[in-house]
Design a protein around this motif. Structure first.
Motif, short mmCIF file in Angstrom:
data_model
loop_
_atom_site.label_atom_id
_atom_site.label_comp_id
_atom_site.label_asym_id
_atom_site.label_seq_id
_atom_site.Cartn_x
_atom_site.Cartn_y
_atom_site.Cartn_z
N SER A 13 0.83 -1.21 0.00
CA SER A 13 0.00 0.00 0.00
C SER A 13 0.86 1.26 0.00
N GLU A 14 1.93 1.23 0.76
CA GLU A 14 2.83 2.38 0.82
C GLU A 14 3.55 2.59 -0.51
N VAL A 15 3.97 1.51 -1.14
CA VAL A 15 4.62 1.60 -2.45
C VAL A 15 3.63 2.13 -3.49
N PHE A 16 2.39 1.66 -3.43
CA PHE A 16 1.35 2.17 -4.32
C PHE A 16 1.15 3.68 -4.11
N GLY A 17 1.05 4.09 -2.84
CA GLY A 17 0.87 5.51 -2.53
C GLY A 17 2.03 6.35 -3.01
N SER A 18 3.24 5.86 -2.83
CA SER A 18 4.43 6.58 -3.30
C SER A 18 4.45 6.70 -4.81
N THR A 19 4.06 5.63 -5.48
CA THR A 19 4.01 5.65 -6.94
C THR A 19 2.97 6.65 -7.42
N MET A 20 1.82 6.67 -6.78
CA MET A 20 0.78 7.64 -7.13
C MET A 20 1.24 9.07 -6.85
N LEU A 21 2.07 9.23 -5.83
CA LEU A 21 2.61 10.56 -5.52
C LEU A 21 3.41 11.09 -6.71
N LYS A 22 4.18 10.21 -7.32
CA LYS A 22 4.96 10.59 -8.50
C LYS A 22 4.05 11.01 -9.65
N VAL A 23 3.02 10.22 -9.93
CA VAL A 23 2.17 10.51 -11.09
C VAL A 23 1.10 11.55 -10.80
N SER A 24 0.96 11.98 -9.55
CA SER A 24 -0.02 13.02 -9.23
C SER A 24 0.46 14.41 -9.67
N HIS A 25 1.76 14.51 -9.98
CA HIS A 25 2.35 15.79 -10.40
C HIS A 25 2.04 16.90 -9.40
N GLY A 26 2.44 16.65 -8.16
CA GLY A 26 2.23 17.67 -7.12
C GLY A 26 0.78 17.84 -6.73
N PHE A 27 0.03 16.76 -6.73
CA PHE A 27 -1.40 16.75 -6.41
C PHE A 27 -2.23 17.56 -7.41
N LYS A 28 -1.76 17.65 -8.64
CA LYS A 28 -2.50 18.36 -9.68
C LYS A 28 -3.44 17.44 -10.45
N ARG A 29 -3.29 16.12 -10.30
CA ARG A 29 -4.17 15.14 -10.95
C ARG A 29 -5.02 14.47 -9.88
N LEU A 30 -6.32 14.47 -10.09
CA LEU A 30 -7.26 14.00 -9.06
C LEU A 30 -7.10 12.52 -8.73
#
Length: 107
Positions: A13-30
């Motif tokens: 779950s933490e690895v998934f969250g970290s990966t999503m952090l990368k692709v969120s582009h600074g929380f610009k993608r919902l």
């Protein structure tokens, strides 16, 4: 449920969250931003449950060490990050340290 299985799910779950952090582009993608919240929330919740059965030093060493190593591998595979010899040696040392802590605690 076995606390080590819960710990492994927390790590994933933490690895998934970290990966999503990368692709969120600074929380610009919902959707990736929601993935960060979901992944990290689940990771910390499951980690807290494991701490009722596994000593803090052991659980946190495994969680952070394996999570770091898996996140690095995900970065190399999904984001084409370089896998040079120093990185590979570092990952081996992290995993060796986690194993040593696990053995020393006898859990």
């Amino acid at each position: 449920m076995n606390p080590f299985i819960l710990l492994m799910i927390a790590i994933v779950s933490e690895v998934f969250g970290s990966t999503m952090l990368k692709v969120s582009h600074g929380f610009k993608r919902l959707l990736p931003s929601l993935g960060v919240v979901l992944g990290m929330g689940m990771a910390f919740y499951l980690l807290s449950i494991t701490l009722t059965k596994i000593p803090l030093s052991t659980a946190y060493a495994i969680w952070s060490g394996v999570g770091t190593a898996l996140t690095a591998v995900v970065g190399m595979i999904l984001f084409k990050e370089r896998a040079h010899i120093q990185k590979i040696i570092g990952l081996i040392l992290i995993i060796s340290g986690v194993v040593a802590l696990r053995i020393s605690n006898g859990t």
